[in-house]
Design a protein around this motif. Structure first.
Motif, PDB file in Angstrom:
ATOM      1  N   THR A 198       0.837  -1.193   0.000  1.00  0.00           N
ATOM      2  CA  THR A 198       0.000   0.000   0.000  1.00  0.00           C
ATOM      3  C   THR A 198       0.876   1.248   0.000  1.00  0.00           C
ATOM      4  OG1 THR A 198      -1.503  -1.307   1.331  1.00  0.00           O
ATOM      5  CG2 THR A 198      -2.050   1.003   1.046  1.00  0.00           C
ATOM      6  N   ALA A 199       1.997   1.190   0.728  1.00  0.00           N
ATOM      7  CA  ALA A 199       2.915   2.335   0.737  1.00  0.00           C
ATOM      8  C   ALA A 199       3.473   2.555  -0.660  1.00  0.00           C
ATOM      9  CB  ALA A 199       4.048   2.102   1.738  1.00  0.00           C
ATOM     10  N   SER A 200       3.902   1.488  -1.326  1.00  0.00           N
ATOM     11  CA  SER A 200       4.493   1.745  -2.644  1.00  0.00           C
ATOM     12  C   SER A 200       3.418   2.141  -3.646  1.00  0.00           C
ATOM     13  CB  SER A 200       5.402   0.617  -3.111  1.00  0.00           C
ATOM     14  OG  SER A 200       4.715  -0.557  -3.252  1.00  0.00           O
ATOM     15  N   GLY A 201       2.216   1.596  -3.495  1.00  0.00           N
ATOM     16  CA  GLY A 201       1.119   2.033  -4.360  1.00  0.00           C
ATOM     17  C   GLY A 201       0.800   3.507  -4.161  1.00  0.00           C
ATOM     18  N   SER A 202       0.924   3.960  -2.930  1.00  0.00           N
ATOM     19  CA  SER A 202       0.590   5.354  -2.620  1.00  0.00           C
ATOM     20  C   SER A 202       1.513   6.329  -3.339  1.00  0.00           C
ATOM     21  CB  SER A 202       0.690   5.611  -1.113  1.00  0.00           C
ATOM     22  OG  SER A 202      -0.155   4.739  -0.417  1.00  0.00           O
ATOM     23  N   LEU A 203       2.756   5.885  -3.594  1.00  0.00           N
ATOM     24  CA  LEU A 203       3.712   6.770  -4.254  1.00  0.00           C
ATOM     25  C   LEU A 203       3.395   6.932  -5.732  1.00  0.00           C
ATOM     26  CD1 LEU A 203       7.083   5.654  -2.702  1.00  0.00           C
ATOM     27  CD2 LEU A 203       5.614   7.563  -2.080  1.00  0.00           C
ATOM     28  N   LYS A 204       2.605   5.996  -6.265  1.00  0.00           N
ATOM     29  CA  LYS A 204       2.331   6.027  -7.689  1.00  0.00           C
ATOM     30  C   LYS A 204       0.910   6.501  -8.005  1.00  0.00           C
ATOM     31  CE  LYS A 204       5.124   4.573 -10.309  1.00  0.00           C
ATOM     32  NZ  LYS A 204       5.687   3.242 -10.493  1.00  0.00           N
ATOM     33  N   LEU A 205       0.260   7.119  -7.044  1.00  0.00           N
ATOM     34  CA  LEU A 205      -1.066   7.657  -7.324  1.00  0.00           C
ATOM     35  C   LEU A 205      -0.918   8.878  -8.214  1.00  0.00           C
ATOM     36  CD1 LEU A 205      -2.623   7.466  -3.751  1.00  0.00           C
ATOM     37  CD2 LEU A 205      -3.213   6.067  -5.731  1.00  0.00           C
ATOM     38  N   GLN A 206      -1.857   9.049  -9.132  1.00  0.00           N
ATOM     39  CA  GLN A 206      -1.741  10.187 -10.041  1.00  0.00           C
ATOM     40  C   GLN A 206      -2.109  11.501  -9.381  1.00  0.00           C
ATOM     41  OE1 GLN A 206      -3.719   9.293 -13.730  1.00  0.00           O
ATOM     42  NE2 GLN A 206      -1.918   8.176 -14.387  1.00  0.00           N
ATOM     43  N   ASP A 207      -3.034  11.443  -8.429  1.00  0.00           N
ATOM     44  CA  ASP A 207      -3.479  12.673  -7.782  1.00  0.00           C
ATOM     45  C   ASP A 207      -2.779  12.811  -6.430  1.00  0.00           C
ATOM     46  OD1 ASP A 207      -4.742  14.695  -6.504  1.00  0.00           O
ATOM     47  OD2 ASP A 207      -6.775  13.987  -6.881  1.00  0.00           O
ATOM     48  N   SER A 208      -1.891  13.786  -6.337  1.00  0.00           N
ATOM     49  CA  SER A 208      -1.092  13.904  -5.119  1.00  0.00           C
ATOM     50  C   SER A 208      -1.934  14.232  -3.892  1.00  0.00           C
ATOM     51  CB  SER A 208       0.005  14.947  -5.295  1.00  0.00           C
ATOM     52  OG  SER A 208      -0.559  16.196  -5.590  1.00  0.00           O
ATOM     53  N   SER A 209      -3.127  14.791  -4.080  1.00  0.00           N
ATOM     54  CA  SER A 209      -3.934  15.071  -2.890  1.00  0.00           C
ATOM     55  C   SER A 209      -4.461  13.768  -2.294  1.00  0.00           C
ATOM     56  CB  SER A 209      -5.073  16.041  -3.203  1.00  0.00           C
ATOM     57  OG  SER A 209      -5.946  15.478  -4.132  1.00  0.00           O
ATOM     58  N   GLU A 210      -4.509  12.709  -3.106  1.00  0.00           N
ATOM     59  CA  GLU A 210      -4.858  11.386  -2.567  1.00  0.00           C
ATOM     60  C   GLU A 210      -3.697  10.835  -1.728  1.00  0.00           C
ATOM     61  OE1 GLU A 210      -7.720   9.595  -2.561  1.00  0.00           O
ATOM     62  OE2 GLU A 210      -8.490  11.502  -3.329  1.00  0.00           O
ATOM     63  N   THR A 211      -2.479  11.020  -2.235  1.00  0.00           N
ATOM     64  CA  THR A 211      -1.313  10.596  -1.458  1.00  0.00           C
ATOM     65  C   THR A 211      -1.275  11.345  -0.131  1.00  0.00           C
ATOM     66  OG1 THR A 211      -0.169  10.391  -3.572  1.00  0.00           O
ATOM     67  CG2 THR A 211       1.183  10.201  -1.596  1.00  0.00           C
ATOM     68  N   ALA A 212      -1.615  12.641  -0.189  1.00  0.00           N
ATOM     69  CA  ALA A 212      -1.572  13.467   1.025  1.00  0.00           C
ATOM     70  C   ALA A 212      -2.473  12.912   2.116  1.00  0.00           C
ATOM     71  CB  ALA A 212      -1.963  14.906   0.695  1.00  0.00           C
ATOM     72  N   LYS A 213      -3.550  12.244   1.703  1.00  0.00           N
ATOM     73  CA  LYS A 213      -4.486  11.717   2.706  1.00  0.00           C
ATOM     74  C   LYS A 213      -3.956  10.460   3.387  1.00  0.00           C
ATOM     75  CE  LYS A 213      -8.538  13.231   0.171  1.00  0.00           C
ATOM     76  NZ  LYS A 213      -9.344  12.668  -0.908  1.00  0.00           N
ATOM     77  N   ARG A 214      -2.948   9.845   2.807  1.00  0.00           N
ATOM     78  CA  ARG A 214      -2.470   8.595   3.393  1.00  0.00           C
ATOM     79  C   ARG A 214      -1.420   8.876   4.456  1.00  0.00           C
ATOM     80  NH1 ARG A 214      -2.754   4.234  -1.475  1.00  0.00           N
ATOM     81  NH2 ARG A 214      -4.922   4.703  -1.973  1.00  0.00           N
ATOM     82  N   PRO A 215      -1.549   8.216   5.605  1.00  0.00           N
ATOM     83  CA  PRO A 215      -0.652   8.536   6.729  1.00  0.00           C
ATOM     84  C   PRO A 215       0.735   7.929   6.559  1.00  0.00           C
ATOM     85  CG  PRO A 215      -2.242   6.847   7.349  1.00  0.00           C
ATOM     86  CD  PRO A 215      -2.576   7.221   5.947  1.00  0.00           C
ATOM     87  N   LEU A 216       1.450   8.334   5.516  1.00  0.00           N
ATOM     88  CA  LEU A 216       2.770   7.766   5.232  1.00  0.00           C
ATOM     89  C   LEU A 216       3.840   8.421   6.086  1.00  0.00           C
ATOM     90  CD1 LEU A 216       2.375   7.911   1.366  1.00  0.00           C
ATOM     91  CD2 LEU A 216       2.350   5.823   2.737  1.00  0.00           C
ATOM     92  N   ASP A 217       4.939   7.698   6.262  1.00  0.00           N
ATOM     93  CA  ASP A 217       6.048   8.231   7.013  1.00  0.00           C
ATOM     94  C   ASP A 217       7.316   7.913   6.220  1.00  0.00           C
ATOM     95  OD1 ASP A 217       7.315   9.486   9.054  1.00  0.00           O
ATOM     96  OD2 ASP A 217       6.452   8.226  10.624  1.00  0.00           O
ATOM     97  N   CYS A 218       8.362   8.694   6.447  1.00  0.00           N
ATOM     98  CA  CYS A 218       9.598   8.437   5.704  1.00  0.00           C
ATOM     99  C   CYS A 218      10.770   8.321   6.679  1.00  0.00           C
ATOM    100  CB  CYS A 218       9.848   9.560   4.704  1.00  0.00           C
ATOM    101  SG  CYS A 218      11.337   9.317   3.732  1.00  0.00           S
TER     102      CYS A 218
END
Ligand code: AMP
Ligand code: ZN
Length: 664
Positions: A198-218
């Motif tokens: 799910t984390a790697s899928g989140s990086l490849k979303l076309q709409d960055s505001s969708e990525t922004a909604k995911r609670p990712l950490d680096c």
């Protein structure tokens, strides 16, 4: 202080707060204060676009859409790691190292985070680029998406080198992952399998505001570059931390393989308390000079070694395969196991996903199986011990009809899951839909729980959510564990649900793929259920953020006569099937298909009120001027670059009063 200084000071302040909150995990102001400051900065930036900065904290929410991710060649190759599984492996490695370098060797021990690897490029302290590992030589440019991850610093502090790459792992902590899945299940969608994918899928979303909604950490662990002025791996971790990166604190220095093993044994146990997944330890030669001497093989550095934790596995017997039917009719095969201890819990069931999975692993009843627990919510079967298989055993025959209602199952082209199409006659689907309808985020019916719903259905008192509104106290009292008072509460709770706003009712209807957000969008756009019932697939996809999959599902739902009848009944009971009169009174179509850009400061209304007026009257608000802009509403101090752009594109600029006249 002039405007530029003011903007810079706010940016600096917000950056520090972001850092405190997302990197240090220690906020020093509350959310409200933070939002106020962010809004203040947003307002200033909009007014003064000449001070635009792609790395401003206001740009963390995303919004930019990437159609195709550019391929970027890594300046320094991203290697993989060699694996080890035992003390012997590590001692062999040490022997090899000592043949190649002089002097004592010490190691850093770090945890091996299980996520998507990423390489970040910084120049003059600013994030320039974020690239996925790809094949190690080149990866995809995912900068827009990575910028939405709040623990990734956009600007650095301290004595950072002018140019370097830093490598790390983008992870999705368990808690956020579980929350995402709850939301998906509530929307009738398949839950995601595990945090890493799910984390790697989140990086490849076309709409960055969708990525922004995911609670990712680096989480970061390696510096790459020339002349960084650093002499050891451990120092580089400390340095990176001081520049503002999130570098986990768990790493330790070890002077021998025995000390390395101590670290491994400690974390093999303690990693269960970490908020994210780890799958091993990475051991690195600490001295960078020695690292250089050791160099790389064609695939991995000679100076580093991964030690893989044994995945938590248990061996047990598969007693029976049963099949569950969800509220959307999806069938999930479940392995019922002889109870076994695994990672601190007793496991009795494991997911088998779908028919393909069972066939692929050739899983059969009475088999001895290996069960593993990763990031998944329920454990899974990873393999079968064929040596223990009974010679009379036969391959699993996947069910062809519904275990609950005996209807023949269907499987759509390209879908892994089987479905029971008996939408209105299949008990778990009936119960599941009503349970969804009464759930907290939908109609939130007090005094009525999931088990009571099941009971009411079994007793034949209800078969759909509209039936709820016909229930009487007298009908309910005789039920198990019901008393006069609880029956009263139940009927009252149901009556009170008629006040729940349209968007939540729409969510409660249980249309596949219509989760909370989509329901809100549809309610806002169409305002009344009849308009949605009448909308064609093409109409629907024209609504912001509604894709073809959702549009088809909405159509399918309302094409069913039975659903339209339910809607009519709900309407008659007085359930909210349009946005409230009060909300509606303020809404018109006056500005339909017009796009506005708002700039400057206004006298009669605030900027936010102005935006709301535009939307309430059917217009669209956009943040940047383009050929699609109908009007620019300009207040005092409109940004000069906006003015120039509007003039160049010959877009009408109107005043606040002009605008108010426009909507009467
Ligand atoms: P593998 O994919 O099993 O070959 O493992 C190599 C990957 O482990 C690297 O590409 C990194 O993405 C990841 N990794 C996770 N934690 C670390 C760490 N502390 N140091 C180096 N690599 C790590
Ligand atoms: Zn069925």
């Amino acid at each position: 202080m002039n405007i530029e200084q003011q903007i810079n000071q706010l940016r600096e302040e917000l950056r520090q707060h972001n850092y405190n909150y997302y990197v240090l995990d220690a906020a020093t102001i509350n959310d409200y204060e933070f939002d106020m400051k962010l809004k203040e900065l947003q307002a200033l930036e909009e007014k003064h676009s000449e001070f635009y900065d792609p790395n401003s904290p206001t740009l963390r929410v995303g919004g930019e859409v990437t159609k195709n991710f550019n391929t970027v060649v890594h300046e320094q190759r991203m290697y993989s790691l060699d694996n080890s599984y035992s003390k012997e492996d590590l001692l062999d490695w040490e022997t090899r190292i000592k043949k190649l370098v002089d002097g004592d060797v010490s190691y850093t021990c770090e945890l091996k985070y299980d996520g998507a690897s990423i390489s970040l490029t910084y120049e003059d302290g600013e994030l320039i680029r974020a690239v996925t590992r790809g094949d190690g030589i080149q990866g995809d440019d995912v900068t827009t998406n990575v910028k939405t991850i709040k623990s990734v610093p956009l600007k650095l502090k301290g004595d950072y080198p002018p140019k370097f790459d830093i490598r790390g792992e983008i992870v999705l902590p368990y808690e956020g992952f579980a929350k995402m899945n709850q939301e998906r299940i509530a929307a009738g969608e398949e839950p995601y399998a595990n945090p890493r994918n799910t984390a790697s899928g989140s990086l490849k979303l076309q709409d960055s505001s969708e990525t922004a909604k995911r609670p990712l950490d680096c989480l970061l662990y390696n510096l790459a570059g020339d002349r960084l002025g650093i002499s050891s791996q451990y120092e580089s971790l400390e340095k990176a931390r001081s520049w503002g990166f999130k570098v986990p604190q768990e790493s330790r220095l070890a002077n021998s393989v025995d000390e390395v093993l101590e670290f491994i044994n400690l974390w093999d146990e303690k990693r269960r308390d970490l908020p994210y997944e780890t799958d091993g330890v990475v051991i690195k030669v600490n001295n960078l000079q020695q690292q250089e001497e050791l160099g790389f093989t064609s695939k991995a550095p000679r100076w580093a070694m991964a030690y893989k934790f044994k995945a938590e596995q248990a061996v047990t017997k598969l007693n029976e395969i049963t099949y569950q039917v969800g509220r959307t009719g999806a069938i999930t095969p479940v392995a019922n196991l002889e109870p076994v201890q695994l990672a601190g819990t007793t496991v009795k069931r494991a997911s088998l996903h779908n028919a393909d999975q069972i066939e692929k692993l050739d899983i059969r009843e009475a088999d001895t199986v290996f069960v593993e627990k990763g990031g998944e919510i329920i454990p899974k079967i990873v393999s079968v011990d064929f040596t223990k298989r009974d010679k009379n055993s036969v391959p699993t025959q996947y069910i062809s009809s519904c275990p609950e209602c005996d209807t023949e199952l269907i499987r759509k082209e390209g879908e892994a899951q089987h479905y029971c199409p008996n939408v209105h006659g299949c008990p778990p689907q009936i119960i599941g839909r009503i349970q969804h309808y009464i759930s907290r985020k939908a109609l939130d019916i007090e005094g009525l729980g999931g088990e009571t719903v099941a009971l009411l259905v079994k007793e034949g008192l209800i078969t759909n959510y509209a039936d709820l509104y016909d229930l009487t106290k007298e009908q309910v009292i005789p039920l198990e564990r019901m008393a006069e008072k609880s029956a009263e509460n139940l009927v009252e709770g149901i009556a009170k649900s008629k006040e729940i706003p349209f968007e939540r009712v729409l969510f409660g209807l249980g249309i596949r793929y219509v989760g909370e957000t989509v329901a809100k969008k549809l309610a806002k756009h169409y305002k009344i259920i009849d308009a949605i019932v009448a909308a064609t697939e093409e109409d629907l996809v024209n609504v912001d953020e509604i894709g073809i999959k959702i549009a088809q599902s909405v159509r399918e739902f309302f094409d069913a006569e039975s659903n339209r009848m339910l809607i009519d009944r709900l309407k008659n009971y007085g359930v909210q099937l349009q946005i409230s009169a009060e909300k509606l009174a303020n809404q018109t179509d006056t500005l339909k298909s017009q796009t506005f850009v708002v700039s400057g400061v206004f006298e009669k209304v605030s900027r936010n009120e102005l935006k709301k007026l535009i939307e309430d009257n059917g217009g669209k608000v956009s943040s940047s001027i383009s050929s699609k802009t109908t009007y620019v509403v300009a207040g005092a101090n409109m940004g000069p670059s906006k003015l120039e752009k509007a003039n160049k594109l010959e877009i009408a600029i109107i005043s606040e009063d002009d605008f108010l006249n426009l909507i009467g």
